[in-house]
Design a protein around this motif. Structure first.
Motif, PDB file in Angstrom:
ATOM      1  N   PRO A 161      17.087   0.305  12.680  1.00  0.00           N
ATOM      2  CA  PRO A 161      17.621   0.583  11.343  1.00  0.00           C
ATOM      3  C   PRO A 161      16.724   1.571  10.607  1.00  0.00           C
ATOM      4  O   PRO A 161      15.494   1.429  10.629  1.00  0.00           O
ATOM      5  CB  PRO A 161      17.613  -0.801  10.673  1.00  0.00           C
ATOM      6  N   VAL A 162      17.324   2.565   9.979  1.00  0.00           N
ATOM      7  CA  VAL A 162      16.549   3.626   9.338  1.00  0.00           C
ATOM      8  C   VAL A 162      15.540   3.057   8.333  1.00  0.00           C
ATOM      9  O   VAL A 162      14.399   3.519   8.256  1.00  0.00           O
ATOM     10  CB  VAL A 162      17.503   4.619   8.631  1.00  0.00           C
ATOM     11  N   SER A 163      15.944   2.050   7.579  1.00  0.00           N
ATOM     12  CA  SER A 163      15.045   1.474   6.572  1.00  0.00           C
ATOM     13  C   SER A 163      13.849   0.761   7.196  1.00  0.00           C
ATOM     14  O   SER A 163      12.882   0.458   6.513  1.00  0.00           O
ATOM     15  CB  SER A 163      15.809   0.501   5.676  1.00  0.00           C
ATOM     16  N   GLU A 164      13.915   0.490   8.519  1.00  0.00           N
ATOM     17  CA  GLU A 164      12.846  -0.235   9.187  1.00  0.00           C
ATOM     18  C   GLU A 164      11.984   0.666  10.074  1.00  0.00           C
ATOM     19  O   GLU A 164      11.092   0.178  10.766  1.00  0.00           O
ATOM     20  CB  GLU A 164      13.423  -1.359  10.052  1.00  0.00           C
ATOM     21  N   GLU A 165      12.247   1.963  10.072  1.00  0.00           N
ATOM     22  CA  GLU A 165      11.554   2.863  10.995  1.00  0.00           C
ATOM     23  C   GLU A 165      10.035   2.837  10.799  1.00  0.00           C
ATOM     24  O   GLU A 165       9.282   2.650  11.758  1.00  0.00           O
ATOM     25  CB  GLU A 165      12.062   4.295  10.837  1.00  0.00           C
ATOM     26  N   GLU A 166       9.596   3.015   9.571  1.00  0.00           N
ATOM     27  CA  GLU A 166       8.153   3.118   9.317  1.00  0.00           C
ATOM     28  C   GLU A 166       7.421   1.831   9.692  1.00  0.00           C
ATOM     29  O   GLU A 166       6.396   1.866  10.388  1.00  0.00           O
ATOM     30  CB  GLU A 166       7.899   3.450   7.843  1.00  0.00           C
ATOM     31  N   SER A 167       7.947   0.677   9.236  1.00  0.00           N
ATOM     32  CA  SER A 167       7.263  -0.577   9.521  1.00  0.00           C
ATOM     33  C   SER A 167       7.296  -0.898  11.008  1.00  0.00           C
ATOM     34  O   SER A 167       6.312  -1.409  11.563  1.00  0.00           O
ATOM     35  CB  SER A 167       7.895  -1.721   8.722  1.00  0.00           C
ATOM     36  N   THR A 168       8.387  -0.584  11.682  1.00  0.00           N
ATOM     37  CA  THR A 168       8.479  -0.851  13.118  1.00  0.00           C
ATOM     38  C   THR A 168       7.492   0.020  13.884  1.00  0.00           C
ATOM     39  O   THR A 168       6.784  -0.447  14.783  1.00  0.00           O
ATOM     40  CB  THR A 168       9.904  -0.602  13.625  1.00  0.00           C
ATOM     41  N   ARG A 169       7.426   1.284  13.527  1.00  0.00           N
ATOM     42  CA  ARG A 169       6.494   2.206  14.192  1.00  0.00           C
ATOM     43  C   ARG A 169       5.042   1.741  14.009  1.00  0.00           C
ATOM     44  O   ARG A 169       4.270   1.678  14.967  1.00  0.00           O
ATOM     45  CB  ARG A 169       6.676   3.607  13.606  1.00  0.00           C
ATOM     46  N   GLU A 170       4.689   1.399  12.777  1.00  0.00           N
ATOM     47  CA  GLU A 170       3.319   0.984  12.493  1.00  0.00           C
ATOM     48  C   GLU A 170       2.949  -0.306  13.225  1.00  0.00           C
ATOM     49  O   GLU A 170       1.822  -0.464  13.700  1.00  0.00           O
ATOM     50  CB  GLU A 170       3.141   0.782  10.985  1.00  0.00           C
ATOM     51  N   ASN A 171       3.904  -1.209  13.330  1.00  0.00           N
ATOM     52  CA  ASN A 171       3.571  -2.501  13.922  1.00  0.00           C
ATOM     53  C   ASN A 171       3.577  -2.488  15.437  1.00  0.00           C
ATOM     54  O   ASN A 171       2.923  -3.333  16.061  1.00  0.00           O
ATOM     55  CB  ASN A 171       4.495  -3.566  13.351  1.00  0.00           C
ATOM     56  N   TRP A 172       4.291  -1.551  16.063  1.00  0.00           N
ATOM     57  CA  TRP A 172       4.084  -1.343  17.501  1.00  0.00           C
ATOM     58  C   TRP A 172       2.627  -0.974  17.744  1.00  0.00           C
ATOM     59  O   TRP A 172       1.974  -1.475  18.664  1.00  0.00           O
ATOM     60  CB  TRP A 172       4.984  -0.223  18.021  1.00  0.00           C
ATOM     61  N   GLU A 173       2.130  -0.091  16.898  1.00  0.00           N
ATOM     62  CA  GLU A 173       0.754   0.359  17.079  1.00  0.00           C
ATOM     63  C   GLU A 173      -0.245  -0.765  16.816  1.00  0.00           C
ATOM     64  O   GLU A 173      -1.224  -0.930  17.573  1.00  0.00           O
ATOM     65  CB  GLU A 173       0.470   1.544  16.160  1.00  0.00           C
ATOM     66  N   ARG A 174      -0.002  -1.534  15.795  1.00  0.00           N
ATOM     67  CA  ARG A 174      -0.995  -2.547  15.419  1.00  0.00           C
ATOM     68  C   ARG A 174      -0.891  -3.814  16.259  1.00  0.00           C
ATOM     69  O   ARG A 174      -1.898  -4.326  16.766  1.00  0.00           O
ATOM     70  CB  ARG A 174      -0.837  -2.900  13.930  1.00  0.00           C
ATOM     71  N   TYR A 175       0.332  -4.371  16.375  1.00  0.00           N
ATOM     72  CA  TYR A 175       0.487  -5.683  16.995  1.00  0.00           C
ATOM     73  C   TYR A 175       0.703  -5.635  18.499  1.00  0.00           C
ATOM     74  O   TYR A 175       0.644  -6.668  19.167  1.00  0.00           O
ATOM     75  CB  TYR A 175       1.620  -6.455  16.317  1.00  0.00           C
ATOM     76  N   TYR A 176       0.974  -4.429  19.018  1.00  0.00           N
ATOM     77  CA  TYR A 176       1.081  -4.291  20.469  1.00  0.00           C
ATOM     78  C   TYR A 176      -0.085  -3.472  21.011  1.00  0.00           C
ATOM     79  O   TYR A 176      -0.976  -3.997  21.663  1.00  0.00           O
ATOM     80  CB  TYR A 176       2.403  -3.621  20.853  1.00  0.00           C
ATOM     81  N   TRP A 177      -0.081  -2.152  20.752  1.00  0.00           N
ATOM     82  CA  TRP A 177      -1.034  -1.262  21.421  1.00  0.00           C
ATOM     83  C   TRP A 177      -2.479  -1.592  21.065  1.00  0.00           C
ATOM     84  O   TRP A 177      -3.313  -1.775  21.973  1.00  0.00           O
ATOM     85  CB  TRP A 177      -0.724   0.186  21.086  1.00  0.00           C
ATOM     86  N   ASP A 178      -2.813  -1.630  19.776  1.00  0.00           N
ATOM     87  CA  ASP A 178      -4.195  -1.928  19.389  1.00  0.00           C
ATOM     88  C   ASP A 178      -4.603  -3.325  19.837  1.00  0.00           C
ATOM     89  O   ASP A 178      -5.742  -3.548  20.284  1.00  0.00           O
ATOM     90  CB  ASP A 178      -4.364  -1.811  17.873  1.00  0.00           C
ATOM     91  N   ALA A 179      -3.686  -4.271  19.718  1.00  0.00           N
ATOM     92  CA  ALA A 179      -4.007  -5.649  20.118  1.00  0.00           C
ATOM     93  C   ALA A 179      -4.281  -5.746  21.613  1.00  0.00           C
ATOM     94  O   ALA A 179      -5.196  -6.462  22.042  1.00  0.00           O
ATOM     95  CB  ALA A 179      -2.849  -6.575  19.731  1.00  0.00           C
ATOM     96  N   ILE A 180      -3.512  -5.022  22.409  1.00  0.00           N
ATOM     97  CA  ILE A 180      -3.718  -5.031  23.870  1.00  0.00           C
ATOM     98  C   ILE A 180      -5.069  -4.418  24.219  1.00  0.00           C
ATOM     99  O   ILE A 180      -5.827  -4.954  25.045  1.00  0.00           O
ATOM    100  CB  ILE A 180      -2.569  -4.285  24.568  1.00  0.00           C
ATOM    101  N   LYS A 181      -5.396  -3.301  23.587  1.00  0.00           N
ATOM    102  CA  LYS A 181      -6.666  -2.639  23.874  1.00  0.00           C
ATOM    103  C   LYS A 181      -7.856  -3.510  23.489  1.00  0.00           C
ATOM    104  O   LYS A 181      -8.846  -3.609  24.232  1.00  0.00           O
ATOM    105  CB  LYS A 181      -6.718  -1.299  23.143  1.00  0.00           C
ATOM    106  N   ARG A 182      -7.753  -4.165  22.346  1.00  0.00           N
ATOM    107  CA  ARG A 182      -8.861  -5.012  21.898  1.00  0.00           C
ATOM    108  C   ARG A 182      -8.990  -6.270  22.744  1.00  0.00           C
ATOM    109  O   ARG A 182     -10.096  -6.698  23.089  1.00  0.00           O
ATOM    110  CB  ARG A 182      -8.644  -5.404  20.438  1.00  0.00           C
ATOM    111  N   THR A 183      -7.857  -6.862  23.070  1.00  0.00           N
ATOM    112  CA  THR A 183      -7.883  -8.135  23.775  1.00  0.00           C
ATOM    113  C   THR A 183      -8.373  -7.998  25.209  1.00  0.00           C
ATOM    114  O   THR A 183      -9.178  -8.815  25.692  1.00  0.00           O
ATOM    115  CB  THR A 183      -6.475  -8.776  23.797  1.00  0.00           C
ATOM    116  N   PHE A 184      -7.935  -6.942  25.894  1.00  0.00           N
ATOM    117  CA  PHE A 184      -8.247  -6.817  27.334  1.00  0.00           C
ATOM    118  C   PHE A 184      -9.259  -5.720  27.630  1.00  0.00           C
ATOM    119  O   PHE A 184      -9.575  -5.463  28.802  1.00  0.00           O
ATOM    120  CB  PHE A 184      -6.959  -6.554  28.118  1.00  0.00           C
ATOM    121  N   GLY A 185      -9.756  -5.068  26.605  1.00  0.00           N
ATOM    122  CA  GLY A 185     -10.791  -4.051  26.805  1.00  0.00           C
ATOM    123  C   GLY A 185     -10.274  -2.823  27.537  1.00  0.00           C
ATOM    124  O   GLY A 185     -11.005  -2.200  28.315  1.00  0.00           O
TER     125      GLY A 185
END
Length: 339
Positions: free
Chosen positions: A310-334
């Protein structure tokens, strides 16, 4: 890393019980289309207009096209609605012959006062008796219609908007029933609503969507990254909580306390495809997520393609992929960061 539901200390004040729109400062938008369609149907279906020995009943909402949105900016609610409504009415006055017609409401919007809204009455067949009923509707029936329209607007402003103005520091102990933190702090209503059980017709409003593309690099083997998304233990590790994961085609998954859910479409060591949605998106609306995993000489490249956000959710979805997926994976598993 903040756990899902605990908020992010970088953008939430410490006293707030949720992670949403601190002090109501940011612009939030709530889709009222589906709610409005149901409300209008409930208000008008089987409504009676009686007087002067005449009785008419609205049998159904034949058409209800338009949209409705509510916005919150700095604690102020801004309403937008625009509807084109057609109602079918019937009367059994005196004679055995059923007299039918329609009611057209072409310009129901926030720009016009209810007293200014056009209401037109038509007859299916013109007869003396029918013309008498039509005259009654023109002179008295409009009052019944306008009262229902007023009820809709009042309900939109009072009933539908509950929870949009969030509690501030002085009343943080109040119950917050419709707020969750993380992906998509904005609430939206279902955009497609079915009619009654005897009909297969559906009415609704379209959802404007967009596509998200992201590319990430991880210091790991492709197989290791694949395991991060397909092993319950590893998914629990980077999401910091329990998950549901049925690793097969059409198997269901739920992450972050049920805030992210969907099903697997394709699962291979180089590609994971999912039907993916946030719990607070319009009910029944899924996006298509494709995660391509490609092992390079010294790292693994991951490409995300998400279609139908949904267009209204683009920014929050994009930011949270980065924070709750990518950054979390890098931090958790090194798996490291690349500059």
């Amino acid at each position: 890393m903040a756990k899902w539901g605990e908020g992010d200390p970088r953008w939430i004040v410490e006293e707030r019980p949720d992670a949403t729109n601190v002090n109501n400062w940011h612009w939030t938008e709530k889709n009222a289309c589906a709610w409005s369609l149901e409300k209008i149907k409930d208000l008008f279906t089987n409504m009676k207009m009686e007087g002067n020995g005449i009785s008419c009943t609205v049998m159904e909402v034949e058409k209800c096209e338009g949209e409705a949105m509510v916005n919150n900016r700095k604690g102020k609610l801004i309403f937008f609605y625009e509807w084109n409504i057609v109602l079918k009415w019937v009367s059994n006055k005196k004679s055995d012959k059923k007299i039918e017609g329609k009611i057209n409401i072409p310009n129901m919007s926030e720009e016009n006062d209810i007293s200014e809204v056009d209401i037109e009455f038509t007859l299916k067949d013109s007869t003396d008796e029918g013309e008498a009923i039509k005259h009654f509707l023109h002179t008295k029936g409009k009052e019944f219609i306008r009262e229902k329209l007023k009820t809709y607007v009042s309900s939109l402003k009072e009933e539908f908007t509950v929870g949009m103005i969030l509690p501030k520091k002085d009343n943080v102990k109040e119950t917050i029933s419709n707020i969750t933190s993380g992906f998509n702090a904005k609430m939206q209503m279902n955009s497609v609503v079915s009619s009654n059980s005897t009909s297969k017709k559906e009415v609704g409003c379209k959802i404007s969507t967009t596509t998200i593309k992201q590319q990430q690099r991880f210091q790991c083997r492709a197989e290791e990254f694949y395991n991060v998304f397909t092993s319950i233990e590893m998914v629990q590790a980077f999401t910091k909580g329990p998950v549901k994961l049925d690793l097969r085609k059409a198997g269901k998954f739920e992450l972050f306390g049920g805030n992210i859910l969907g099903e697997f479409v394709e699962i291979t060591p180089t590609k994971i495809t999912q039907r993916w949605r946030c719990k607070q998106w319009p009910a029944g609306h899924f996006s298509d997520v494709t995660i391509d995993i490609s092992e390079k000489s010294d790292h693994t490249e991951v490409n995300l393609l998400q279609i139908g956000v949904p267009v209204s959710e683009e920014e929050s979805t994009r930011e949270n992929w980065e924070r709750y997926y990518w950054d979390a994976i890098k931090r958790t598993f090194g798996f490291g960061y690349f500059m």
